[in-house]
Enzyme design. Structure first.
Site, PDB file in Angstrom:
ATOM      1  N   ASP A   1      -0.713   1.021   9.562  1.00 33.32           N
ATOM      2  CA  ASP A   1      -1.213   0.258   8.412  1.00 33.32           C
ATOM      3  C   ASP A   1      -2.577   0.796   7.987  1.00 33.32           C
ATOM      4  O   ASP A   1      -2.830   1.016   6.795  1.00 33.32           O
ATOM      5  CB  ASP A   1      -1.302  -1.236   8.780  1.00 33.32           C
ATOM      6  CG  ASP A   1      -1.956  -2.049   7.688  1.00 33.32           C
ATOM      7  OD1 ASP A   1      -1.270  -2.352   6.693  1.00 33.32           O
ATOM      8  OD2 ASP A   1      -3.160  -2.358   7.802  1.00 33.32           O
TER       9      ASP A   1
ATOM     10  N   LYS B   1      -3.672   2.611   4.460  1.00 35.57           N
ATOM     11  CA  LYS B   1      -4.800   2.190   3.629  1.00 35.57           C
ATOM     12  C   LYS B   1      -5.792   3.341   3.448  1.00 35.57           C
ATOM     13  O   LYS B   1      -6.373   3.515   2.377  1.00 35.57           O
ATOM     14  CB  LYS B   1      -5.502   0.985   4.267  1.00 35.57           C
ATOM     15  CG  LYS B   1      -4.664  -0.281   4.146  1.00 35.57           C
ATOM     16  CD  LYS B   1      -5.244  -1.396   4.971  1.00 35.57           C
ATOM     17  CE  LYS B   1      -4.448  -2.677   4.790  1.00 35.57           C
ATOM     18  NZ  LYS B   1      -4.719  -3.669   5.817  1.00 35.57           N
TER      19      LYS B   1
ATOM     20  N   LYS C   1       0.818  -1.220   0.000  1.00 33.71           N
ATOM     21  CA  LYS C   1       0.000   0.000   0.000  1.00 33.71           C
ATOM     22  C   LYS C   1       0.851   1.269   0.000  1.00 33.71           C
ATOM     23  O   LYS C   1       0.359   2.357  -0.303  1.00 33.71           O
ATOM     24  CB  LYS C   1      -0.985   0.008   1.181  1.00 33.71           C
ATOM     25  CG  LYS C   1      -0.353  -0.019   2.550  1.00 33.71           C
ATOM     26  CD  LYS C   1      -1.087  -0.938   3.492  1.00 33.71           C
ATOM     27  CE  LYS C   1      -0.753  -2.351   3.212  1.00 33.71           C
ATOM     28  NZ  LYS C   1      -0.533  -3.231   4.336  1.00 33.71           N
TER      29      LYS C   1
ATOM     30  N   GLY D   1       1.413 -14.829   9.583  1.00 33.20           N
ATOM     31  CA  GLY D   1       1.908 -13.988   8.483  1.00 33.20           C
ATOM     32  C   GLY D   1       0.923 -12.898   8.103  1.00 33.20           C
ATOM     33  O   GLY D   1       1.041 -12.296   7.042  1.00 33.20           O
TER      34      GLY D   1
ATOM     35  N   GLU E   1      -4.918  -3.894  -6.222  1.00 36.44           N
ATOM     36  CA  GLU E   1      -6.113  -4.310  -5.485  1.00 36.44           C
ATOM     37  C   GLU E   1      -5.763  -4.880  -4.109  1.00 36.44           C
ATOM     38  O   GLU E   1      -6.487  -4.695  -3.132  1.00 36.44           O
ATOM     39  CB  GLU E   1      -6.899  -5.343  -6.306  1.00 36.44           C
ATOM     40  CG  GLU E   1      -8.252  -5.676  -5.718  1.00 36.44           C
ATOM     41  CD  GLU E   1      -9.155  -4.458  -5.612  1.00 36.44           C
ATOM     42  OE1 GLU E   1      -9.447  -3.830  -6.624  1.00 36.44           O
ATOM     43  OE2 GLU E   1      -9.569  -4.121  -4.476  1.00 36.44           O
TER      44      GLU E   1
HETATM   45  N1  LIG Z   1       0.934 -10.684   4.513  1.00 33.18           N
HETATM   46  C1  LIG Z   1      -0.278 -10.251   4.227  1.00 33.18           C
HETATM   47  O1  LIG Z   1      -1.279 -10.876   4.595  1.00 33.18           O
HETATM   48  C2  LIG Z   1      -0.461  -9.012   3.397  1.00 33.18           C
HETATM   49  C3  LIG Z   1      -1.768  -8.609   3.067  1.00 33.18           C
HETATM   50  C4  LIG Z   1      -1.945  -7.488   2.242  1.00 33.18           C
HETATM   51  C5  LIG Z   1      -0.838  -6.783   1.803  1.00 33.18           C
HETATM   52  N2  LIG Z   1       0.425  -7.178   2.178  1.00 33.18           N
HETATM   53  C6  LIG Z   1       1.564  -6.398   1.687  1.00 33.18           C
HETATM   54  O2  LIG Z   1       2.273  -7.215   0.757  1.00 33.18           O
HETATM   55  C7  LIG Z   1       3.673  -6.935   0.839  1.00 33.18           C
HETATM   56  C8  LIG Z   1       4.421  -8.256   1.098  1.00 33.18           C
HETATM   57  O3  LIG Z   1       3.968  -8.833   2.316  1.00 33.18           O
HETATM   58  P1  LIG Z   1       4.631 -10.183   2.843  1.00 33.18           P
HETATM   59  O4  LIG Z   1       3.805 -10.613   3.992  1.00 33.18           O
HETATM   60  O5  LIG Z   1       4.867 -11.096   1.708  1.00 33.18           O
HETATM   61  O6  LIG Z   1       6.037  -9.616   3.374  1.00 33.18           O
HETATM   62  P2  LIG Z   1       7.354 -10.456   3.702  1.00 33.18           P
HETATM   63  O7  LIG Z   1       7.032 -11.895   3.921  1.00 33.18           O
HETATM   64  O8  LIG Z   1       8.074  -9.692   4.762  1.00 33.18           O
HETATM   65  O9  LIG Z   1       8.194 -10.384   2.330  1.00 33.18           O
HETATM   66  C9  LIG Z   1       8.724  -9.174   1.853  1.00 33.18           C
HETATM   67  C10 LIG Z   1       9.699  -9.491   0.752  1.00 33.18           C
HETATM   68  O10 LIG Z   1      10.216  -8.254   0.261  1.00 33.18           O
HETATM   69  C11 LIG Z   1      11.619  -8.389   0.097  1.00 33.18           C
HETATM   70  N3  LIG Z   1      12.260  -7.084   0.103  1.00 33.18           N
HETATM   71  C12 LIG Z   1      12.270  -6.126   1.059  1.00 33.18           C
HETATM   72  N4  LIG Z   1      12.968  -5.055   0.648  1.00 33.18           N
HETATM   73  C13 LIG Z   1      13.406  -5.339  -0.596  1.00 33.18           C
HETATM   74  C14 LIG Z   1      14.178  -4.654  -1.551  1.00 33.18           C
HETATM   75  N5  LIG Z   1      14.662  -3.416  -1.329  1.00 33.18           N
HETATM   76  N6  LIG Z   1      14.448  -5.262  -2.734  1.00 33.18           N
HETATM   77  C15 LIG Z   1      13.977  -6.504  -3.003  1.00 33.18           C
HETATM   78  N7  LIG Z   1      13.233  -7.207  -2.133  1.00 33.18           N
HETATM   79  C16 LIG Z   1      12.947  -6.629  -0.939  1.00 33.18           C
HETATM   80  C17 LIG Z   1      12.025  -9.272   1.264  1.00 33.18           C
HETATM   81  O11 LIG Z   1      13.321  -9.808   1.036  1.00 33.18           O
HETATM   82  P3  LIG Z   1      14.184 -10.394   2.287  1.00 33.18           P
HETATM   83  O12 LIG Z   1      13.355 -11.547   2.820  1.00 33.18           O
HETATM   84  O13 LIG Z   1      15.442 -10.816   1.660  1.00 33.18           O
HETATM   85  O14 LIG Z   1      14.304  -9.276   3.268  1.00 33.18           O
HETATM   86  C18 LIG Z   1      10.909 -10.323   1.189  1.00 33.18           C
HETATM   87  O15 LIG Z   1      11.199 -11.272   0.179  1.00 33.18           O
HETATM   88  C19 LIG Z   1       3.856  -5.904   1.974  1.00 33.18           C
HETATM   89  O16 LIG Z   1       3.961  -4.631   1.393  1.00 33.18           O
HETATM   90  C20 LIG Z   1       2.565  -6.027   2.771  1.00 33.18           C
HETATM   91  O17 LIG Z   1       2.230  -4.805   3.371  1.00 33.18           O
HETATM   92  C21 LIG Z   1       0.626  -8.283   2.944  1.00 33.18           C
END
Ligand SMILES: NC(=O)c1ccc[n+]([C@@H]2O[C@H](COP(=O)([O-])OP(=O)(O)OC[C@H]3O[C@@H](n4cnc5c(N)ncnc54)[C@H](OP(=O)(O)O)[C@@H]3O)[C@@H](O)[C@H]2O)c1
Length: 385
Positions: free
Chosen positions: A240, A244, A145, A226, A169
């Site tokens: 957060d 949003k 977001k 997660g 989305e």
């Molecule tokens: N989890 C949910 O339920 C959810 C729901 C809606 C939206 N979101 C959004 O979706 C996004 C991902 O969520 P997630 O839960 O998948 O997060 P996550 O598990 O913490 O994964 C984040 C990923 O981003 C990578 N990353 C961070 N900085 C980077 C950079 N500068 N260059 C390249 N890669 C980078 C991390 O790499 P490393 O592991 O190597 O640090 C990791 O692979 C977030 O923005 C979150 O707000 C998540």
């Protein structure tokens, strides 16, 4: 038609997205004529991998299990014409990968899936990643977001200039359509405000505490699933929800605000105790996000509110979210998300991908205009000749 994907970020959401693509592979091909393959992947610690011929499921798995790459240095060419490199700036990787995927970019078949960690202070590095991808001719889909909350107008303009799509989305309420609902089904109507519960973690904590669970335990459950942000204070302190709210206000109300401009109060163990008291009186305490036009400006706020028991928002349990849109022609429209999960966020990415695929497959070849990067490169080639 086959679409080539660059995965920037490969954490909870992106991994579930890749699995979902595999699960739905035959349905996407049979019902929609859409095939996908991952050609590039980049994370902060695991390094970067690109192969224009497509990365196999085994290559993705070994990328994931091999752990952080170490050292620095130039890209290492692979025997398949791709390259791998230790963690160098991701923007450089995106520029390089979009150049390598020049044919797919020109044919509007290249999509970057941006799922890096939310940065609440500036919306970076995701915003720079998105700009680089659009300039290189890729469409962009994100669940982050930050970019929409901090720089929606600029990014929407960059996408228009590049004649590519920028879709998000998953940034609010996972795969439940909010932005798509308004964009695709509510033409010639104005959204004049909204209120909602948009953060699953805090709603889960408040509901769990009403039932006697301690604050820390409920939060730990969300982290283990997660669902909570990597830095849980982003959820609990209301950041957060503020992000949003800014994203929704920017896209639906035409505002130009950032999360720091949203008046914000999060939840504490005291809020949860107030929720227990309110419940005994037939009311509920919820972390409510709201925004609307006031005179000639948009105001936005996130704060715990005590709601009447028959308020739609008061009825939300656990991870449930809802947004009530106030419109000029249809009065109020409510969108309710009755459960949240990684699959739902992954579905948001999939549904945006399909929006792009439909758009590209419906477009006559004449609409496949050169990207801004290609336009910039053309004169220099002429000079060299
Ligand atoms: N989890 C949910 O339920 C959810 C729901 C809606 C939206 N979101 C959004 O979706 C996004 C991902 O969520 P997630 O839960 O998948 O997060 P996550 O598990 O913490 O994964 C984040 C990923 O981003 C990578 N990353 C961070 N900085 C980077 C950079 N500068 N260059 C390249 N890669 C980078 C991390 O790499 P490393 O592991 O190597 O640090 C990791 O692979 C977030 O923005 C979150 O707000 C998540």
């Amino acid at each position: 038609m086959r679409f080539d994907l660059l995965l920037v970020g490969y954490g909870h959401v992106a991994r579930r997205f890749v699995a979902l693509l595999a699960e739905r592979r035959s349905r996407l091909a049979r019902d929609h004529g859409v095939r996908t393959r991952v050609v590039g992947i980049a994370t902060r610690r695991r390094g970067q991998l690109y192969d224009g011929r497509g990365l196999s499921a085994r290559a993705l798995e070994s990328y994931w299990v091999s752990g952080p790459s170490t050292g620095s240095g130039p890209p290492r060419a692979s025997s398949t014409g791709g390259f791998s490199r230790p963690a160098t700036p991701t923007v450089d990787f995106i520029r390089h990968a979009t150049r390598q995927s020049g044919a797919a970019a020109r044919q509007r078949r290249l999509i970057m899936i941006e799922t890096t960690t939310l940065n609440i202070e500036r919306g970076e590095p995701a915003t720079s990643h998105i700009r680089a991808a659009l300039a290189g001719g890729a469409h962009v889909v994100t669940a982050n977001k930050g970019p929409v909350a901090f720089g929606y107008r600029g990014l929407a303009r960059a996408a228009d200039r590049a004649k590519r799509r920028f879709l998000f989305e998953g940034a609010v309420m996972d795969g439940v359509p909010v932005f798509n609902l308004v964009r695709e089904t509510l033409p010639a109507l104005a959204i004049i405000g909204f209120r909602g519960v948009v953060n699953s973690t805090t709603n889960y904590i408040l509901t769990a505490m009403e039932q006697g669970q301690p604050f820390g335990e409920a939060l730990a459950e969300m982290q283990a699933m997660g669902v909570a942000e990597a830095d849980a204070s982003l959820d609990v302190d209301g950041w957060d929800a503020a992000a949003k709210t800014a994203a929704l206000a920017n896209v639906l109300l035409g505002a130009a605000i950032t999360p720091t401009m949203v008046e914000r109060r999060g939840i504490t163990p005291e809020t949860a105790r107030a929720a227990i008291d309110a419940r005994t009186e037939g009311r509920r305490v919820k972390l409510v996000a709201r925004a609307g036009w006031e005179g000639n400006r948009v105001t936005a706020r996130v704060a715990p509110e005590t709601l009447a028991g028959d308020d739609l928002l008061a009825m939300l349990e656990g991870q449930q979210n809802a947004i009530i849109l106030q419109t000029d022609l249809l009065e109020e429209i409510a969108v309710v998300q009755r459960s949240g999960s990684l699959t739902q966020t992954a579905y948001a990415l999939l549904s945006d991908l399909m929006t792009i695929a439909r758009d590209v497959m419906a477009a006559p070849a004449t609409r496949r205009a050169p990207t801004s990067a290609q336009r910039r490169r053309t004169p220099s080639r002429r000079v060299r000749r």
